[in-house]
Design a protein around this motif. Structure first.
Motif, short mmCIF file in Angstrom:
data_model
loop_
_atom_site.label_atom_id
_atom_site.label_comp_id
_atom_site.label_asym_id
_atom_site.label_seq_id
_atom_site.Cartn_x
_atom_site.Cartn_y
_atom_site.Cartn_z
N LEU A 65 0.67 -1.55 0.46
CA LEU A 65 0.03 0.41 0.41
C LEU A 65 0.50 1.47 0.24
N VAL A 66 1.73 1.21 0.76
CA VAL A 66 2.73 2.41 0.71
C VAL A 66 3.25 2.62 -0.59
N PRO A 67 3.73 2.16 -1.24
CA PRO A 67 3.72 2.42 -2.62
C PRO A 67 3.03 3.22 -3.50
N LEU A 68 1.75 3.21 -3.29
CA LEU A 68 0.71 3.43 -4.28
C LEU A 68 0.81 4.98 -3.97
N GLY A 69 1.89 5.60 -2.55
CA GLY A 69 1.81 7.02 -2.66
C GLY A 69 2.36 7.72 -3.65
N ASP A 70 2.71 6.73 -4.60
CA ASP A 70 3.42 7.46 -5.95
C ASP A 70 2.77 7.10 -7.04
N LEU A 71 1.63 6.56 -7.20
CA LEU A 71 0.80 6.26 -8.48
C LEU A 71 -0.12 7.15 -7.97
N ARG B 116 15.36 10.74 -3.96
CA ARG B 116 14.94 10.57 -5.51
C ARG B 116 12.75 11.30 -5.05
N PRO B 117 12.85 12.44 -4.80
CA PRO B 117 11.17 13.10 -3.98
C PRO B 117 10.33 12.58 -5.18
N GLU B 118 10.14 12.11 -6.71
CA GLU B 118 9.28 11.74 -6.98
C GLU B 118 9.29 10.20 -6.52
N ILE B 119 9.70 9.52 -5.84
CA ILE B 119 9.25 8.17 -5.56
C ILE B 119 9.68 8.29 -3.78
N ARG B 120 8.97 8.92 -3.31
CA ARG B 120 9.56 9.13 -2.10
C ARG B 120 8.52 7.93 -1.24
N ASN B 121 7.47 7.79 -1.83
CA ASN B 121 6.78 6.69 -1.06
C ASN B 121 6.95 5.28 -1.50
N ARG B 122 8.10 4.87 -2.77
CA ARG B 122 8.21 3.55 -2.94
C ARG B 122 10.05 3.66 -2.15
N LEU B 123 10.43 4.69 -1.62
CA LEU B 123 11.86 4.59 -0.93
C LEU B 123 11.42 4.18 0.31
#
Length: 414
Positions: A80-86, A352-359
């Protein structure tokens, strides 16, 4: 490379094109929401016996309540957390907060073990709203104030973890174990409304306007470990720091309930207040990171973790001085573990701010694995070697953390 130079270079990479200063009162609101989100995973721990009896769960299986909460939370970190980049992060945070309120109601009204465990697992899954809110706060702050923003929200999250057991005992004493979950459900519903009203819209920041599909999103999260050396190093440090934290808090109840202390369950719960005092250093750590001292702070914090176990070892002897040593060691360990964690977050979020949720998803998964390993190790060693064995484990993990930090700094200078 100096701390200042390293941090300046990181800030250059970290400048979010859409970053803005959060409005007045927004960071405290996000801190409260994060704390309440994670607290739901810890409320049941001091109540396992009474809950198991009322839902007809065998006493020997009462620990399943904690286990399914951990499994649910781990799944949320990965899925679920990676969804913040989507997706829009405001909508995601509000949705997860509202769902957590609903699942807490399922737990509160459970009349059998199956419903209780399902509600607990789903609450753990959606309580990762906290891990959407923390990087959200980082994206709202200007680069030179990012550490302060993360530290503020993390203070709320840590207080939620540490005070949940104390609050659980007080609420259960006043109105039964179900009251604990009813109250938390109501507070989470209020938080969902407040976040909906106060959080700004935050659409995903994707290169060239491209949005990856969900399967690709998850695959790219795992690939980050190979592509980002800083994520690997900081993930290892975070796992060790949370592992050390978990070693202490897992074994502490065993120590305090038996000889030489013989404390009651309610008295042991009050130790969460000591941990809460140590967690207040999170904001200070964030401010020091903003001054370019992030690497130095994490190194000093790692060394303090090692020192804390020498102090904690003296606490096993009992008596007034033993208790003083125990409380002092707890304060140092809690503050130092958060010093490592928040310094790690400052570095990871800036990659990488644009993929911060995946990080954040990858980092927190490693962090969570370290905590689970620490808890398991502490439980095993307590039965074999008591408090001495637990302190040896905590000291060894702290020494490993110091070694990892040192090697990271040596390679960075080269």
């Amino acid at each position: 490379m100096s701390d200042v130079a390293s941090t300046r270079r990181t800030r250059g990479r970290a400048a979010d094109p859409g970053s803005r200063s959060p409005g007045r009162g927004l960071l405290p609101l996000m801190a409260v929401a994060a704390g309440l989100s994670v607290a739901g995973n810890y409320f049941a721990q001091p109540l396992l016996d009474v809950i198991a009896r009322q839902v007809h769960l065998a006493p020997s299986l009462g620990g399943l309540v904690v286990t399914v909460a951990q499994v649910g939370y781990g799944a949320g970190l990965l899925l679920l957390v990676p969804l913040g980049d989507l997706l829009d992060r405001r909508r995601l945070a509000v949705l997860l907060t509202a769902l957590t309120a609903a699942f807490l109601l399922v737990t509160a009204t459970a009349t059998n073990a199956a419903v209780l465990l399902a509600g607990t697992a789903l609450t753990g899954l959606t309580s990762v709203a906290a891990q959407v809110i923390v990087p959200f706060a980082a994206s709202l702050a200007e680069p030179e104030r990012r550490g302060r923003a993360v530290g503020t929200v993390m203070t709320g999250l840590l207080l939620g973890i540490l005070l949940a057991r104390t609050a659980s005992g007080l609420l259960a004493g006043a109105g039964g174990w179900r009251t604990v979950f009813f109250v938390n459900a109501g507070l989470m519903a209020v938080m969902a409304v407040a976040l909906h009203r106060r959080l700004p819209s935050a659409p995903p920041e994707t290169a060239g306007g491209e949005r990856p599909g969900y399967p690709r999103l998850l695959g790219s999260s795992l690939a980050l470990l190979a592509r980002e050396p800083a994520l690997r190093w900081r993930g290892a440090m975070g796992a060790l720091a949370f592992g050390v934290f978990s070693v202490l808090w897992t074994a502490l109840a065993f120590l305090m309930s038996g000889p030489p202390y013989h404390w009651s369950t309610s008295a042991i719960g009050l130790l969460g207040l000591v941990g809460a005092a140590g967690s207040l250093s999170a904001s200070v750590t964030g401010r020091l990171g903003d001054r370019g001292l992030v690497h130095r702070v994490s190194g000093i914090s790692a060394a303090l973790l090692l020192v804390s176990w020498a102090v904690l070892a003296a606490g096993g002897s009992g008596g007034a001085w033993g208790l003083v040593a125990l409380l002092a060691g707890m304060l140092v360990l809690d503050a130092a573990s958060q010093g490592v964690h928040i310094s790690n977050q400052n570095i990871v979020y800036a990659l990488r701010p644009e993929i911060r949720n995946r990080l954040n998803s990858v980092y927190m998964t490693l962090y969570f694995i370290g905590g689970a390993a620490g808890s398991a190790g502490a439980s095993a060693l307590w039965g074999l070697a008591g408090w001495t064995g637990v302190c040896a484990l905590g000291g060894a993990m702290s020494a490993a953390l110091v070694a990892v930090w040192t090697l990271d700094r040596i390679l960075a200078h080269r």
